[in-house]
Scaffold this motif. Sequence first.
Motif, short mmCIF file in Angstrom:
data_model
loop_
_atom_site.label_atom_id
_atom_site.label_comp_id
_atom_site.label_asym_id
_atom_site.label_seq_id
_atom_site.Cartn_x
_atom_site.Cartn_y
_atom_site.Cartn_z
N VAL A 96 9.21 7.66 -6.39
CA VAL A 96 7.93 8.37 -6.46
C VAL A 96 8.17 9.84 -6.14
O VAL A 96 7.68 10.73 -6.84
CB VAL A 96 6.89 7.75 -5.50
CG1 VAL A 96 5.68 8.68 -5.35
CG2 VAL A 96 6.43 6.40 -6.02
N ASP A 97 8.98 10.11 -5.12
CA ASP A 97 9.31 11.49 -4.77
C ASP A 97 10.04 12.19 -5.91
O ASP A 97 9.73 13.32 -6.26
CB ASP A 97 10.15 11.51 -3.49
CG ASP A 97 10.46 12.92 -3.05
OD1 ASP A 97 9.51 13.70 -2.85
OD2 ASP A 97 11.67 13.25 -2.89
N ARG A 150 0.86 -1.19 0.00
CA ARG A 150 0.00 0.00 0.00
C ARG A 150 0.90 1.23 0.00
O ARG A 150 1.91 1.26 0.68
CB ARG A 150 -0.88 0.06 1.24
CG ARG A 150 -1.89 -1.02 1.33
CD ARG A 150 -2.75 -0.91 2.56
NE ARG A 150 -2.28 0.08 3.52
CZ ARG A 150 -2.99 0.55 4.52
NH1 ARG A 150 -4.20 0.12 4.72
NH2 ARG A 150 -2.50 1.45 5.35
N TYR A 151 0.46 2.23 -0.74
CA TYR A 151 1.19 3.49 -0.72
C TYR A 151 0.31 4.50 0.00
O TYR A 151 -0.82 4.76 -0.42
CB TYR A 151 1.54 3.96 -2.13
CG TYR A 151 2.60 5.02 -2.11
CD1 TYR A 151 2.26 6.36 -1.95
CD2 TYR A 151 3.94 4.69 -2.18
CE1 TYR A 151 3.25 7.33 -1.89
CE2 TYR A 151 4.92 5.67 -2.12
CZ TYR A 151 4.56 6.98 -1.97
OH TYR A 151 5.54 7.94 -1.91
N THR A 152 0.81 5.06 1.08
CA THR A 152 0.07 6.02 1.88
C THR A 152 0.86 7.32 1.94
O THR A 152 1.93 7.44 1.32
CB THR A 152 -0.15 5.49 3.31
OG1 THR A 152 1.11 5.42 3.98
CG2 THR A 152 -0.81 4.11 3.29
N ARG A 153 0.40 8.25 2.72
CA ARG A 153 1.14 9.51 2.90
C ARG A 153 2.53 9.28 3.47
O ARG A 153 3.43 10.06 3.24
CB ARG A 153 0.36 10.46 3.79
CG ARG A 153 -0.86 10.98 3.11
CD ARG A 153 -1.59 11.97 3.95
NE ARG A 153 -2.74 12.43 3.19
CZ ARG A 153 -3.78 13.00 3.70
NH1 ARG A 153 -3.85 13.19 5.00
NH2 ARG A 153 -4.78 13.39 2.94
N ARG A 154 2.68 8.21 4.24
CA ARG A 154 4.00 7.87 4.80
C ARG A 154 4.92 7.24 3.77
O ARG A 154 6.11 7.16 3.98
CB ARG A 154 3.88 6.84 5.93
CG ARG A 154 3.01 7.16 7.04
CD ARG A 154 3.06 6.12 8.13
NE ARG A 154 3.32 4.76 7.66
CZ ARG A 154 3.38 3.70 8.41
NH1 ARG A 154 3.21 3.82 9.71
NH2 ARG A 154 3.59 2.51 7.94
N PRO A 190 0.86 8.35 -6.46
CA PRO A 190 -0.24 8.15 -5.52
C PRO A 190 -0.84 9.45 -5.02
O PRO A 190 -0.15 10.46 -4.94
CB PRO A 190 0.41 7.38 -4.36
CG PRO A 190 1.86 7.45 -4.58
CD PRO A 190 2.13 7.88 -5.97
N ALA A 191 -2.10 9.39 -4.75
CA ALA A 191 -2.79 10.56 -4.18
C ALA A 191 -2.31 10.76 -2.75
O ALA A 191 -2.30 9.83 -1.97
CB ALA A 191 -4.29 10.33 -4.21
#
Length: 93
Positions: A47-48, A9-13, A91-92
Amino acid sequence: MLGVPELWRYTRRGLQINLLQEGKYVESNMSPNFPNIPIIELVNEYVDRTQREGRSQAIRAFKLWVKENLRREYPPLLRSCTLALKRNYVPAI
């Protein structure tokens, strides 16, 4: 519960990897599918970089990292991750 052995999972973290153990998902700091690759750090970094530098720059940098570190061990990794970056998977947050 999905019942898959490994769930990403990709989250804000950032990337989170969960492994199914005794019927429950437990967060892990590595992927059994990529045991010698710092996959969480790589995904988060690229991603960053995609967001900061743009897709093309991030893809070039990622290809170089794979060529220097993994090309012989994980040839499909380069193709699948490059496709994800090209499809502009950001990711959002």
